[in-house]
Scaffold this motif. Structure first.
Motif, PDB file in Angstrom:
ATOM      1  N   PHE A  31       0.851  -1.186   0.000  1.00 32.82           N
ATOM      2  CA  PHE A  31       0.000   0.000   0.000  1.00 32.82           C
ATOM      3  C   PHE A  31       0.891   1.240   0.000  1.00 32.82           C
ATOM      4  CE2 PHE A  31      -2.764   2.931   2.754  1.00 32.82           C
ATOM      5  CZ  PHE A  31      -3.383   3.469   1.646  1.00 32.82           C
ATOM      6  N   CYS A  32       0.832   2.001  -1.083  1.00 29.41           N
ATOM      7  CA  CYS A  32       1.658   3.202  -1.206  1.00 29.41           C
ATOM      8  C   CYS A  32       0.956   4.182  -2.131  1.00 29.41           C
ATOM      9  CB  CYS A  32       3.045   2.854  -1.747  1.00 29.41           C
ATOM     10  SG  CYS A  32       4.164   4.269  -1.888  1.00 29.41           S
ATOM     11  N   ILE A  33       0.707   5.400  -1.652  1.00 23.86           N
ATOM     12  CA  ILE A  33       0.046   6.409  -2.475  1.00 23.86           C
ATOM     13  C   ILE A  33       1.032   7.466  -2.966  1.00 23.86           C
ATOM     14  CG2 ILE A  33      -2.130   6.067  -1.254  1.00 23.86           C
ATOM     15  CD1 ILE A  33      -1.614   8.761   0.154  1.00 23.86           C
ATOM     16  N   ASN A  34       2.300   7.350  -2.557  1.00 18.44           N
ATOM     17  CA  ASN A  34       3.319   8.320  -2.929  1.00 18.44           C
ATOM     18  C   ASN A  34       4.026   7.868  -4.204  1.00 18.44           C
ATOM     19  OD1 ASN A  34       5.983   9.648  -3.023  1.00 18.44           O
ATOM     20  ND2 ASN A  34       5.420  10.487  -1.023  1.00 18.44           N
ATOM     21  N   LYS A  75      -4.911   0.179  -2.075  1.00 21.15           N
ATOM     22  CA  LYS A  75      -5.834  -0.355  -1.074  1.00 21.15           C
ATOM     23  C   LYS A  75      -5.051  -0.743   0.172  1.00 21.15           C
ATOM     24  CE  LYS A  75      -5.535  -4.926  -3.238  1.00 21.15           C
ATOM     25  NZ  LYS A  75      -6.270  -6.028  -3.876  1.00 21.15           N
ATOM     26  N   ALA A  76      -5.687  -0.564   1.340  1.00 21.87           N
ATOM     27  CA  ALA A  76      -4.985  -0.730   2.609  1.00 21.87           C
ATOM     28  C   ALA A  76      -4.817  -2.186   3.031  1.00 21.87           C
ATOM     29  CB  ALA A  76      -5.710   0.038   3.711  1.00 21.87           C
ATOM     30  N   LEU A 124      -5.850   4.873  11.351  1.00 20.81           N
ATOM     31  CA  LEU A 124      -4.641   4.132  11.687  1.00 20.81           C
ATOM     32  C   LEU A 124      -4.902   2.628  11.763  1.00 20.81           C
ATOM     33  CD1 LEU A 124      -1.677   4.627  12.277  1.00 20.81           C
ATOM     34  CD2 LEU A 124      -2.246   4.819  14.709  1.00 20.81           C
ATOM     35  N   VAL A 125      -6.044   2.254  12.298  1.00 16.54           N
ATOM     36  CA  VAL A 125      -6.357   0.838  12.439  1.00 16.54           C
ATOM     37  C   VAL A 125      -6.608   0.167  11.092  1.00 16.54           C
ATOM     38  CG1 VAL A 125      -7.280   1.060  14.772  1.00 16.54           C
ATOM     39  CG2 VAL A 125      -8.812   1.354  12.811  1.00 16.54           C
ATOM     40  N   GLU A 126      -6.880   0.973  10.058  1.00 17.73           N
ATOM     41  CA  GLU A 126      -7.129   0.421   8.728  1.00 17.73           C
ATOM     42  C   GLU A 126      -5.839   0.159   7.954  1.00 17.73           C
ATOM     43  OE1 GLU A 126     -11.220   2.165   7.068  1.00 17.73           O
ATOM     44  OE2 GLU A 126      -9.847   3.771   7.686  1.00 17.73           O
TER      45      GLU A 126
END
Length: 204
Positions: free
Chosen positions: A81-84, A101-102, A133-135
Motif C-alpha cells: 500500500f503506497c500512495i506516494n 488499497k490498505a 490508523l487501524v485500517e
C-alpha cells in the motif's frame, strides 16, 4: 562525534558527555539525559517504543536496507500500500505490487515529522488519505530524512500548517506503539500497534 556515530551509539555519546562534565552515570544506562540533542532523543524514545531503526548515509544504503527488510520478512512480490508516486518510483525494482488499497502486506510511506519527545511518527492525509490508523497494514516502512526531526507534536503540527498553504492536510495522527508482541498495559488499550521500520536518510 558525528551524527552517524551518535545515532548508532547514543549510550556511548552520553557517557562521553558525562565524563567531560565530571558527572557520574548513576542515573542508569537506559535513562536519557535531560537535554539530549533532538536526534538522540528521538532515537532513544523510538527504540523504547519498539521501532526498528535503520540509519542511511546515502541512497545506496537506503536501497540496501530496504532490500534487507524485504528479505527478512519475505515481502518480495507482495501487495504494498503506497500512495506516494515518488516512493513507488524509488523502490520499483523490488518486484512489489504497489496498490492503493490498505489490505496489503505492508504500508510504504513518507511522514510529516519524527517527534523526538515521545519517539512517534507524525502522519496526515498526505500519506494515508482518509484511512484510519487501524485500517493501515500492521507492517509499515517509513522513509524519512534527518531534517524532519521536531521536538514535539506541536512543532510538527505547525510545520504541517505552514506547508499546507490554503489547503491544510487533515486526518492527522501519530504512530507510537511498535511492539506487536508486548503485553499491553492500561495506557496502551485503544492504540493501534504497528510493526514499523524507519529508513532514515541523512540530509543535513
Amino acid at each position: 562525534m558525528s551524527l552517524f556515530k551518535r545515532l548508532l551509539n547514543p549510550k556511548k555519546h552520553s557517557e562521553d558527555k558525562a565524563k567531560a562534565l565530571g558527572k557520574s552515570s548513576d542515573r542508569g544506562k537506559y535513562y536519557p539525559e535531560d537535554k539530549l540533542p533532538i536526534d538522540e532523543k528521538f532515537t532513544f524514545n523510538f527504540k523504547k517504543n519498539g521501532g526498528k531503526f535503520l540509519y542511511c548515509e546515502n541512497d545506496a544504503e537506503v536501497s540496501e536496507a530496504f532490500d534487507n527488510i524485504l528479505a527478512e520478512n519475505d515481502w518480495y512480490e507482495k501487495d504494498t500500500f503506497c500512495i506516494n508516486e515518488l516512493l513507488t518510483s524509488k523502490f520499483q525494482g523490488y518486484n512489489l505490487n504497489f496498490v492503493k488499497k490498505a489490505n496489503a502486506t505492508f504500508f510504504l510511506s513518507t511522514c510529516e515529522s519524527l517527534v523526538a519527545n515521545n519517539g512517534s511518527i507524525l502522519l496526515c492525509s498526505n500519506q494515508m488519505k482518509e484511512k484510519k490508523l487501524v485500517e493501515l497494514p500492521s507492517n509499515i516502512i517509513i522513509y524519512a530524512t534527518t531534517s524532519q526531526f521536531v521536538e514535539n507534536i506541536s512543532e510538527g503540527l505547525r510545520n504541517i500548517k505552514n506547508s499546507g498553504g490554503k489547503f491544510i492536510p487533515t486526518n492527522i495522527t501519530t504512530i507510537q506503539d511498535f511492539e506487536t508482541d508486548k503485553e499491553k498495559d492500561f495506557m496502551s488499550y485503544g492504540s493501534s500497534t504497528k510493526n514499523l521500520y524507519l529508513l532514515l536518510l541523512e540530509d543535513l
